[in-house]
Design a protein around this motif. Structure first.
Motif, PDB file in Angstrom:
ATOM      1  N   ASP A  71       5.208   3.995  -6.891  1.00  0.00           N
ATOM      2  CA  ASP A  71       6.573   3.619  -7.274  1.00  0.00           C
ATOM      3  C   ASP A  71       7.571   4.362  -6.386  1.00  0.00           C
ATOM      4  N   SER A 113       4.577   8.233  -8.615  1.00  0.00           N
ATOM      5  CA  SER A 113       5.863   8.124  -7.946  1.00  0.00           C
ATOM      6  C   SER A 113       5.770   8.669  -6.526  1.00  0.00           C
ATOM      7  N   SER A 172      10.261  -0.378  -7.988  1.00  0.00           N
ATOM      8  CA  SER A 172      10.372   0.261  -9.298  1.00  0.00           C
ATOM      9  C   SER A 172       9.473  -0.447 -10.304  1.00  0.00           C
ATOM     10  N   SER A 225      11.311   5.876  -8.816  1.00  0.00           N
ATOM     11  CA  SER A 225      11.232   6.788  -9.958  1.00  0.00           C
ATOM     12  C   SER A 225      10.890   8.195  -9.490  1.00  0.00           C
TER      13      SER A 225
END
Length: 288
Positions: free
Chosen positions: A220, A190, A259, A223
């Protein structure tokens, strides 16, 4: 039950990278367990997240020398820490300061020289803190020691403590990304991770690639640490399934997505995993 597989000597290695050896020895134990019906040519995938990603990194790096007989087809790493020393410094004094406190309590048990340095510079309160945290769960440690600052429990500036030769050697030894893997690697992280810095994981990926490892890296945007654990599960398992099926693997790439949860295969896979978990909790058989 006794197995007909050839017996291998299990050697307990010193140091904080023991989880890597234990992952590999656990795989050996599974191969030796007759009831599973596995053989020495069983293909193996390694997958871990967060602390498990760190242990899986060590396992993948050690495999070629320590467990060369294992047919490992790929290693999937979710938020694999990247740089333990950097993570330690960044989390100290934050809402997650219980995590570096846990790490320090564990390291001092396997590195006598680190224990000596901490004993020389820690206050009585600091020594009691490290002793008490040894038997705590991760959640308990995070809740109880939020906002604790190691600087409050030592008699020198934290930077001076971390610069001592013994401490530098320990963090140098537990660094990941310096030993090339001989199998492809999948990494997911993330960008907004509140615990593991994306910069540290970027560095681990860069070190692997510089050593010639084929790394597929997914970053990502939306997140954070805990949500990505759930969302990345089907993605990591699908990547490993392709390695088992000998699907063609492109050269390593880095891709930043909004995402992971928006991938078409993620929601159905999460629903299937949830259904299987529910059936397992009820003691019912799950899908093959």
């Amino acid at each position: 039950m006794m197995s007909n597989l050839p017996r291998r000597r299990v050697c307990i290695k010193p140091g904080a990278i023991q989880p890597g050896y234990r992952v590999l020895d656990g795989i050996r134990a599974a191969l030796d367990f007759d009831s599973l019906g596995l053989t020495m040519d069983t293909r193996i995938g390694i997958w871990g997240y967060s602390g498990g990603g760190l242990a899986s990194s060590w396992a993948g790096e050690m495999a070629s020398k320590y467990a060369a007989e294992l047919d490992i087809v790929g290693v999937a790493l979710g938020s694999p820490v990247g740089d333990p020393a950097s993570t330690f410094l960044r989390l100290n004094g934050t809402a997650f300061s219980g995590l570096p406190a846990l790490v320090l309590a564990g390291l001092r048990r396997v590195y006598p020289e680190l224990d000596w340095v901490l004993g020389r510079h820690s206050s009585e309160a600091g020594l009691r803190l490290m002793k008490s945290i040894e038997s705590m769960s991760t959640l308990t440690a995070v809740r109880k020691f939020a906002r604790y600052d190691l600087s409050d429990f030592i008699d020198v500036p934290l930077a001076d403590l971390l610069a001592e030769r013994e401490v530098v050697r320990v963090f140098d030894e537990i660094q990941v990304g310096r030993v090339p893997l001989n199998v492809p690697v999948f990494v997911i992280q993330s960008v907004r991770d509140q615990i593991i810095s994306v910069d540290d994981v970027d560095g681990q990926v860069d070190r692997y690639r510089a050593a010639g490892v084929n790394v597929t890296y997914r970053r990502d945007k939306l997140s954070e640490h805990l949500s990505l654990h759930v969302l990345s599960t089907p993605v990591a398992l699908n990547w490993l399934a392709d390695r088992f099926a000998d699907e063609p693997l492109a050269l390593g790439s880095t891709k930043t997505v909004w995402s992971t949860g928006l991938a078409p295969s993620v929601l159905p896979a999460l629903l299937a995993l949830g259904w299987d978990a529910w059936r397992a909790a009820l003691g019912r058989p799950i899908r093959p």
